[in-house]
Design an enzyme around this catalytic site. Sequence first.
Site, PDB file in Angstrom:
ATOM      1  N   GLY A 274       0.828  -1.192   0.000  1.00 24.80           N
ATOM      2  CA  GLY A 274       0.000   0.000   0.000  1.00 24.80           C
ATOM      3  C   GLY A 274       0.866   1.248   0.000  1.00 24.80           C
ATOM      4  N   CYS A 275       0.281   2.385  -0.326  1.00 29.27           N
ATOM      5  CA  CYS A 275       1.053   3.624  -0.408  1.00 29.27           C
ATOM      6  C   CYS A 275       1.550   4.073   0.969  1.00 29.27           C
ATOM      7  CB  CYS A 275       0.228   4.723  -1.072  1.00 29.27           C
ATOM      8  SG  CYS A 275      -1.402   5.014  -0.352  1.00 29.27           S
ATOM      9  N   TYR A 276       0.651   4.137   1.956  1.00 31.64           N
ATOM     10  CA  TYR A 276       1.079   4.496   3.306  1.00 31.64           C
ATOM     11  C   TYR A 276       2.049   3.469   3.885  1.00 31.64           C
ATOM     12  CZ  TYR A 276      -2.874   7.876   3.524  1.00 31.64           C
ATOM     13  OH  TYR A 276      -3.746   8.907   3.321  1.00 31.64           O
TER      14      TYR A 276
END
Length: 308
Positions: free
Chosen positions: A116-118
């Site tokens: 995921g990005c985070y």
Amino acid sequence: MASPLIFIDGDQGTTGLQIHERLRGRTDIALITLPDAHRKDPQRRAEAINDCDIAILCLPDAAAHEAAESIVNPRVRVIDASSAHRMHAAWVYGFPEMMKGQAARVASASRVSNPGCYPTAAIGLLRPLLDAGLVPRDYPVGVNAVSGYSGGGRAGVEAHEGPHASGRSSHRVYGLELAHKHTPEIEKHAGLVFRPMFVPSYGSYRQGIVLTIPLETRLLASGVDGETLHRCLSAHYADEKYVQVMPMQAPGVVKQLDPETLNGTNLMQLSVFSHKENGQILLAAVLDNLGKGASGAAVQNLELMLAQ
């Protein structure tokens, strides 16, 4: 030899469109896409995914599960850009820089789950420090992050750019039920033994992330300070093309963080800020949520798999 066939399943969403754009015009691969009339036809999609060499899934979690389960051709390899398989032991976690040998594991894998990005930012900061024993695995980690509204997918973009977009607030904190789906991913792949406190938010800009993690030196081992953590991160990422550790001292010292700095790239910049007298350290990461946080990472993993 024929060019590898790459099928992007879900190439009309924000991530799929970006991947398609990054791969467009290449002559060493052949892209497979479905016409609009067949995009939701299970049989057509199953045929396409079983006829390709590498499938990139840019789908909601449930649809990604279905797509993966439809594969009967053992030759097909998969990169899943959704969160459907990020906790699955049979899928290689697609963060090549995470630890030594991870890029080789991605390269040889038949099933890769894009981070995921985070989590890319949080794990990128934490994993080397935990593995080195500089931050305890039971540290009460807090993660604060702001992303561009494209992090909400097509719905987020439509809400800010569509015909009915008006009166949107400049900054919105969400995930207040403290059960964001990225939190277990951060816990597992960073190597924490307790769930971190994760507080995400959206800004009124399209893309880009700033993520920060505060640390107290009184909770670290004696002698561990900001410089110690910075040296560890610098050594870990010294030979990495897409992860940069920013300097702590002038010249080049970072004075402020702009979430849009790396938009359109596959780069991630990591920084360490500290105040010795106050006993406080701040870890920070900047990346494009559609780049290193999604489509850029998928293309990076694709390159590793094609080279195998």
